[in-house]
Design an enzyme around this catalytic site. Structure first.
Site, PDB file in Angstrom:
ATOM      1  NE  ARG A   1      -2.347  -1.896   3.193  1.00  0.00           N
ATOM      2  CZ  ARG A   1      -2.412  -3.209   3.387  1.00  0.00           C
ATOM      3  NH1 ARG A   1      -3.166  -3.962   2.619  1.00  0.00           N
ATOM      4  NH2 ARG A   1      -1.746  -3.785   4.364  1.00  0.00           N
TER       5      ARG A   1
ATOM      6  CD  GLU B   1       1.998 -10.579  18.388  1.00  0.00           C
ATOM      7  OE1 GLU B   1       1.390 -10.196  17.366  1.00  0.00           O
ATOM      8  OE2 GLU B   1       1.455 -10.748  19.495  1.00  0.00           O
TER       9      GLU B   1
HETATM   10  C1  PRP Z   1       1.241  -3.716   6.430  1.00  0.00           C
HETATM   11  C2  PRP Z   1       1.200  -2.215   6.275  1.00  0.00           C
HETATM   12  C3  PRP Z   1       2.602  -1.789   6.599  1.00  0.00           C
HETATM   13  C4  PRP Z   1       3.018  -2.802   7.642  1.00  0.00           C
HETATM   14  C5  PRP Z   1       2.882  -2.199   9.010  1.00  0.00           C
HETATM   15  O1  PRP Z   1       1.730  -4.290   5.267  1.00  0.00           O
HETATM   16  O2  PRP Z   1       0.790  -1.835   4.975  1.00  0.00           O
HETATM   17  O3  PRP Z   1       3.473  -1.873   5.473  1.00  0.00           O
HETATM   18  O4  PRP Z   1       2.138  -3.934   7.514  1.00  0.00           O
HETATM   19  O5  PRP Z   1       3.147  -3.146   9.996  1.00  0.00           O
HETATM   20  P1  PRP Z   1       4.324  -3.010  11.033  1.00  0.00           P
HETATM   21  O6  PRP Z   1       4.379  -1.576  11.484  1.00  0.00           O
HETATM   22  O7  PRP Z   1       3.905  -3.928  12.136  1.00  0.00           O
HETATM   23  O8  PRP Z   1       5.581  -3.450  10.360  1.00  0.00           O
HETATM   24  P2  PRP Z   1       1.715  -5.868   5.031  1.00  0.00           P
HETATM   25  O9  PRP Z   1       2.910  -6.478   5.671  1.00  0.00           O
HETATM   26  O10 PRP Z   1       0.376  -6.370   5.407  1.00  0.00           O
HETATM   27  O11 PRP Z   1       2.001  -5.997   3.476  1.00  0.00           O
HETATM   28  P3  PRP Z   1       1.086  -5.769   2.186  1.00  0.00           P
HETATM   29  O12 PRP Z   1       0.768  -4.281   2.158  1.00  0.00           O
HETATM   30  O13 PRP Z   1       2.003  -6.165   1.073  1.00  0.00           O
HETATM   31  O14 PRP Z   1      -0.133  -6.616   2.327  1.00  0.00           O
END
Ligand code: PRP
Length: 178
Positions: A65, A102
């Protein structure tokens, strides 16, 4: 104030989805915001303005995102865009950074020559949760020899210690949540 109006507009287009992706988790869905031309433009403008305010020379967006938000912000600010991806997705020589989840670990990568000395890099993502992804991206940028202009996210989950986790790596650079 302008900030409060923006905040209300953004919040009105972020939907809470209970029990996704797991029971007990309240997912913040930004797709309604992306689908609304006015709200998405306001978000893009605010991010581009942050690029200018923080004196950025490049924008790093975090998969996935962070790509959607970071790319138009970079164009709006007249800057280039650099993707930080999950491991194994970039074709060139990369720098990799592992970080603790985690349960277990994850790894992100950036092209080694994407940023370097003389660059001031602003990191853009949608959510700061535990701060692990943003912290790892800040370390990657520093390892590439560039300066970190700051981290700007759409939302910060204030009930998690992401800001604290990130603060050490930021070394005084700002963390801003719209
Ligand atoms: C989510 C979000 C951030 C990250 C935040 O991405 O878009 O990049 O997790 O989490 P954190 O602060 O605990 O590291 P995700 O890993 O779900 O990836 P994606 O957007 O590719 O689905």
């Amino acid at each position: 104030p302008a900030d409060e109006k923006l905040r209300d507009l953004l919040l009105a287009h972020i939907h809470d989805v209970p029990d996704y992706p797991q029971p007990g988790v309240m997912f913040k869905d930004i797709t309604p915001l992306l689908a609304d031309a006015t709200a998405f433009a306001a978000l893009t403008d605010a991010l581009a303005e942050a690029c200018k305010r923080h004196g950025a020379t490049k924008v790093v967006g975090l998969e996935a995102r962070g790509f959607i938000l970071g790319a138009p912000a970079a164009v709006g600010a007249g800057l280039g865009f650099v993707p930080v991806r999950k491991a194994g997705k970039l074709p060139g020589a990369t720098l990799a950074q592992a970080y603790e989840l985690e349960y277990g670990t994850a790894e992100i990568e950036m092209h080694a020559d994407a940023v370097g000395p003389g660059d001031r890099v602003l990191v853009i993502d949608d959510v700061l949760a535990t701060g692990g992804t943003a912290e790892a991206s800040v370390r990657l940028i520093r390892r590439a020899g560039a300066e970190v202009a700051g981290v700007v996210v759409l939302m910060e989950l204030g009930f998690l210690p992401g800001r604290e986790r990130l603060s050490g790596a930021l070394e005084g650079a700002p963390l801003e949540a719209l």
